[in-house]
Scaffold this motif. Structure first.
Motif, short mmCIF file in Angstrom:
data_model
loop_
_atom_site.label_atom_id
_atom_site.label_comp_id
_atom_site.label_asym_id
_atom_site.label_seq_id
_atom_site.Cartn_x
_atom_site.Cartn_y
_atom_site.Cartn_z
N ILE A 61 17.69 12.99 78.53
CA ILE A 61 17.14 14.14 79.23
C ILE A 61 17.93 14.40 80.52
O ILE A 61 18.24 15.54 80.86
N MET A 62 18.26 13.33 81.25
CA MET A 62 19.01 13.50 82.50
C MET A 62 20.43 14.01 82.21
O MET A 62 20.97 14.80 82.98
N PHE A 63 21.02 13.58 81.11
CA PHE A 63 22.35 14.09 80.75
C PHE A 63 22.29 15.59 80.47
O PHE A 63 23.16 16.34 80.91
N ILE A 64 21.27 16.02 79.74
CA ILE A 64 21.13 17.45 79.45
C ILE A 64 20.92 18.23 80.73
O ILE A 64 21.50 19.31 80.93
N ASP A 67 24.20 18.42 82.58
CA ASP A 67 25.11 19.31 81.87
C ASP A 67 24.76 20.77 82.14
O ASP A 67 25.64 21.59 82.41
N MET A 68 23.49 21.10 82.10
CA MET A 68 23.07 22.47 82.37
C MET A 68 23.30 22.83 83.84
O MET A 68 23.60 23.97 84.16
N THR A 69 23.17 21.85 84.72
CA THR A 69 23.44 22.10 86.14
C THR A 69 24.90 22.46 86.35
O THR A 69 25.23 23.38 87.09
N GLY A 70 25.79 21.73 85.70
CA GLY A 70 27.21 22.04 85.80
C GLY A 70 27.53 23.43 85.28
O GLY A 70 28.29 24.18 85.90
N LEU A 71 26.92 23.81 84.17
CA LEU A 71 27.12 25.14 83.63
C LEU A 71 26.58 26.19 84.59
O LEU A 71 27.22 27.22 84.83
N PHE A 72 25.43 25.92 85.18
CA PHE A 72 24.81 26.85 86.11
C PHE A 72 25.69 27.06 87.34
O PHE A 72 25.87 28.18 87.81
N PHE A 73 26.27 25.99 87.86
CA PHE A 73 27.10 26.10 89.05
C PHE A 73 28.44 26.79 88.77
O PHE A 73 29.01 27.42 89.66
#
Length: 115
Positions: A61-64, A67-73
């Motif tokens: 869950i933390m990896f997902i 990963d979504m945080t990186g995409l968001f930034f």
């Protein structure tokens, strides 16, 4: 808007390119186990099921989330407005809090199992 479309097209092209490279270089060796229809994985090696580790679930869950945080930034790279840094900072605080709570929950769960 134009830079967002270029970004989206570039990411889409990269995904398809990596997929086709993977298909081109992957070995093709079908056997009876790979071609067999199964719903829950390979047949069990023993009669007693093994318990899954709770830490693996939290890690996934933390990896997902990361990963979504990186995409968001990466979307903020193409934004020229000044308030995008504020939104990115608030989102980073939210994700940091969520990850901290998840780690605390994992520690509480692990302490409960060690008793």
């Amino acid at each position: 808007m134009e830079s967002f479309l270029v970004y989206t097209a570039g990411v889409t092209f990269a995904v398809f390119l990596l997929y086709f490279i993977g298909v081109a270089i992957a070995p093709y060796k079908p056997d009876s186990v790979k071609n067999d229809h199964f719903e829950c994985g390979l047949p069990a090696s023993s009669d007693q099921p093994k318990r899954a580790n709770y830490g693996f679930f939290v890690y996934a869950i933390m990896f997902i989330a990361a990963d979504m945080t990186g995409l968001f930034f990466t979307l903020f790279v193409f934004d020229l407005k000044g308030h995008s840094a504020l939104v990115a900072g608030l989102f980073a605080l939210l994700m940091g809090g969520a990850i901290t709570l998840a780690m605390r929950e994992l520690q509480i769960h692990d302490k409960g199992l060690s008793r």
